[in-house]
Design an enzyme around this catalytic site. Structure first.
Site, short mmCIF file in Angstrom:
data_model
loop_
_atom_site.label_atom_id
_atom_site.label_comp_id
_atom_site.label_asym_id
_atom_site.label_seq_id
_atom_site.Cartn_x
_atom_site.Cartn_y
_atom_site.Cartn_z
CB ILE A 12 -0.45 0.15 1.14
CG1 ILE A 12 -1.67 -1.35 1.13
CG2 ILE A 12 -2.12 1.34 1.53
CD1 ILE A 12 -2.66 -1.41 2.32
CG ASP A 31 10.21 -0.74 3.71
OD1 ASP A 31 8.44 -0.36 3.45
OD2 ASP A 31 10.43 -1.56 4.39
CG ASN A 32 11.63 -3.72 8.15
OD1 ASN A 32 10.96 -4.03 7.56
ND2 ASN A 32 11.56 -3.56 10.14
CB SER A 76 -0.59 -6.61 8.11
OG SER A 76 -0.26 -7.62 7.32
CB THR A 116 -6.87 -3.32 9.90
OG1 THR A 116 -7.49 -4.51 9.83
CG2 THR A 116 -6.13 -3.53 11.54
CE1 TYR A 140 -2.25 -5.83 11.11
CE2 TYR A 140 -4.53 -6.41 10.73
CZ TYR A 140 -3.84 -5.78 10.28
OH TYR A 140 -3.89 -5.10 9.61
CE LYS A 144 -1.54 -2.32 11.87
NZ LYS A 144 -1.63 -0.85 10.73
NE ARG A 220 -12.38 -11.26 5.42
CZ ARG A 220 -13.60 -12.31 5.87
NH1 ARG A 220 -14.73 -12.84 5.51
NH2 ARG A 220 -13.22 -13.54 6.53
N1 UFG Z 1 -8.77 -16.96 1.59
C1 UFG Z 1 -9.65 -18.24 0.80
N2 UFG Z 1 -8.19 -18.69 -0.04
C2 UFG Z 1 -7.05 -18.04 0.35
C3 UFG Z 1 -7.11 -17.00 0.43
C4 UFG Z 1 -8.45 -16.21 1.65
O1 UFG Z 1 -10.77 -19.11 0.54
O2 UFG Z 1 -6.04 -18.87 -0.21
C5 UFG Z 1 -10.02 -17.04 2.02
C6 UFG Z 1 -10.42 -16.59 3.45
O3 UFG Z 1 -10.42 -17.68 4.52
C7 UFG Z 1 -11.39 -15.18 3.47
C8 UFG Z 1 -11.02 -14.44 2.49
O4 UFG Z 1 -10.67 -15.48 1.35
O5 UFG Z 1 -12.25 -15.81 4.08
C9 UFG Z 1 -10.22 -12.98 2.62
O6 UFG Z 1 -9.07 -13.29 2.88
P1 UFG Z 1 -7.89 -12.91 2.66
O7 UFG Z 1 -6.46 -13.62 3.68
O8 UFG Z 1 -7.52 -12.00 1.12
O9 UFG Z 1 -7.79 -11.45 3.43
P2 UFG Z 1 -8.52 -11.72 4.85
O10 UFG Z 1 -9.87 -11.11 5.29
O11 UFG Z 1 -8.23 -12.57 6.00
O12 UFG Z 1 -7.45 -10.54 5.59
C10 UFG Z 1 -8.08 -8.74 5.64
C11 UFG Z 1 -7.07 -7.74 5.71
C12 UFG Z 1 -6.10 -8.42 7.08
C13 UFG Z 1 -7.00 -8.13 8.77
C14 UFG Z 1 -8.45 -8.63 8.10
C15 UFG Z 1 -9.48 -8.53 9.49
O13 UFG Z 1 -5.94 -8.43 4.70
O14 UFG Z 1 -5.29 -7.14 7.00
O15 UFG Z 1 -8.50 -8.76 6.55
O16 UFG Z 1 -10.06 -9.81 9.18
F1 UFG Z 1 -6.74 -7.98 9.59
#
Ligand code: UFG
Length: 324
Positions: A12, A31-32, A76, A116, A140, A144, A220
């Site tokens: 981002i 940035d590290n 994150s 977040t 996490y 935040k 989502r």
């Molecule tokens: N998912 C899959 N297969 C994958 C990856 C994800 O089915 O290979 C599913 C996850 O289980 C979830 C959905 O797709 O149901 C979205 O997953 P993501 O990992 O893409 O995103 P998240 O909703 O878990 O994560 C986001 C932000 C995080 C934050 C989180 C809060 O990226 O930083 O929402 O719940 F912490």
């Protein structure tokens, strides 16, 4: 106006640097490079350093006079935060406390913070607005939220102005193909879907088909990276004229299930996308959808990438020709 971008080598932050420079701002990235990429810092100076290194931070603020700080540096991964919370409290909380201290020492008073949806925990309403209770369910999210609370106290005690922007699911890539998402390991849905087409993952897994949603998979709210960055620009401008410590939720307001994302990716790429149905991933709430009315009204934010297809098209462009 010179802006410090902490985490400007990340997904981002690097898009933010591009947008700020295009607008005529001068930027310095700090940035590290633990998860970011040197190649992603294509504009402005990169200072390699860590927020836990107080001396490096102090030196940075001595050399440069910043008008504002945008803070994208954070650990994150929800799952990792459960197994290794120390990393999250150190990097996300102590690192940010160090940054705020140096800002105060240098008299820098405007702060934009990457927060977040994970600060909300289990949703108690269909669309999450700013009045939703913040009860995070993992370290996490807690790390935040702790910073959000610090920012309230910093405003009350020191008058530091801040905006916390609570992202829902950041997705997509720079439409010009110069920047994109590149994590190792990759855990996010959209990159994993696209990488599975390219044979870059062992096989696409869908985590959980038994959620209380229309097709049983998690829903989502996917928001394009450039729309997120535009909200930061608006927040920066907002702080010029508004005192206080503010929080805004950033999403499209439309929920898509995992299976809907896969189907949209089939349409965008023209490729078959096989997947296996796996058990639920721990810590995944069934539905997370933002109500961003406040950001639209207060910041004048107007997200452009309303359709999932447009978001996927930009991500697909990047994943076919990644530069890092
Ligand atoms: N998912 C899959 N297969 C994958 C990856 C994800 O089915 O290979 C599913 C996850 O289980 C979830 C959905 O797709 O149901 C979205 O997953 P993501 O990992 O893409 O995103 P998240 O909703 O878990 O994560 C986001 C932000 C995080 C934050 C989180 C809060 O990226 O930083 O929402 O719940 F912490």
């Amino acid at each position: 106006m010179k802006i410090l971008i902490c985490g400007g080598a990340g997904y981002i932050g690097s898009h933010m640097v591009k947008l700020l420079v295009a607008r005529g701002n001068e930027v310095i990235t700090f940035d590290n490079l633990s998860t970011g990429h040197r190649e992603a810092v294509r504009w402005g100076e990169l200072v390699v350093g860590d927020l836990l290194d107080r001396k490096a931070l102090a030196a940075l603020f001595k050399v440069h006079e910043f008008a504002a700080v945008m803070h994208f540096s954070a650990k994150s991964l929800v799952g990792e935060s459960v197994t290794d919370p120390e990393k999250y409290y150190e990097n996300n909380v102590i690192g940010t406390a160090n940054l705020l201290k140096e800002m105060r020492n240098a008299g820098v008073n405007h702060f934009i913070f990457s927060s977040t949806a994970a600060t909300f925990g289990m949703p108690v309403q269909a669309r999450i607005d700013e009045s939703h209770p913040q009860v995070p369910i993992n370290p996490y999210g807690r790390s935040k939220l702790m910073v959000e609370m610090m920012l309230q106290d910093y405003f009350r005690a020191y008058g530091m102005r801040s905006v916390s922007l609570r992202y829902f699911n950041a997705a997509g890539a720079d439409p010009e193909g110069q920047l994109g998402e590149s994590h190792d390991p990759e855990t996010h849905l959209i990159p994993n879907v696209l990488r599975s087409i390219l044979g870059l993952t062992a096989g696409l897994k869908v985590f959980g088909g038994d959620y209380p949603t229309a097709d049983g998979t998690c829903v989502r709210d996917y928001i394009h990276i450039n729309d997120l960055c535009m909200a930061h620009l608006r927040a920066l401008d907002y702080l010029q004229f508004h005192d206080g410590c503010h929080g805004f939720n950033l999403g499209n307001g439309n929920g898509f299930s995992v299976l809907e994302v896969i189907q949209a990716a089939r349409e965008v790429t023209g490729c078959a996308i096989p997947y296996s149905m796996e058990p639920r991933r721990p810590g995944d709430p069934p539905v997370l959808v933002a109500d961003s009315t406040l950001a639209r009204r207060e910041l004048g934010w107007d997200p452009r990438y309303a359709s999932l297809q447009d978001i996927l098209t930009s991500a697909w462009g990047w994943h076919q020709h990644p530069l890092f």
